[in-house]
Design a protein around this motif. Structure first.
Motif: not given
Length: 135
Positions: A76-79
């Protein structure tokens, strides 16, 4: 060295002979080891990303099919910037002979390695014949 790296890469599966895939994405053929032991045959399949909830094993007539569903994972909150590891489901089928006791097949999975134990039918198990001395 290049040949070794090529050997360990996942093999993308061919299109299934029956029907079409019902899920978009890649389908891989898991690498397996098949070991014959005294009372059974052990099949181990490398299926990274698969657990007991996402693997399905069916036996239809003489065909044992393993299918593992893999969901892409990005924290989560990563690309995802680069992905060199192919993400996709696994599928492979095996034709069983009458040597396997179909009622006693067992399977387990741990750390992405599926283990299937195919017990030999009593009729084909190796057995020791006792030799008596004649009197």
């Amino acid at each position: 060295m290049a040949d070794t790296a090529k050997d360990v890469q996942k093999k993308q599966a061919e299109a299934p002979e029956k029907g079409e895939l019902t899920r978009a994405g890649r389908l891989y053929t898991p690498a397996v080891d098949i070991i014959e032991r005294k009372d059974d045959i052990l099949v181990t399949a490398d299926m990274a990303g698969v657990d007991e909830k996402s693997v399905d094993i069916t036996l239809e007539k003489n065909v044992l099919t393993i299918y593992g569903k893999v969901e892409p994972f990005v924290p989560e909150k990563h690309t995802l910037y680069v992905s060199e590891y192919g993400i996709g489901d696994y599928q492979r089928s095996f034709t069983l002979t009458d040597e396997v006791d179909r009622e006693k097949i067992q399977a387990s999975v741990k750390n992405g390695v599926l283990r299937i134990v195919l017990p030999k039918a009593e009729a084909v198990k190796t057995r020791k014949i006792t030799v008596r001395a004649e009197t």
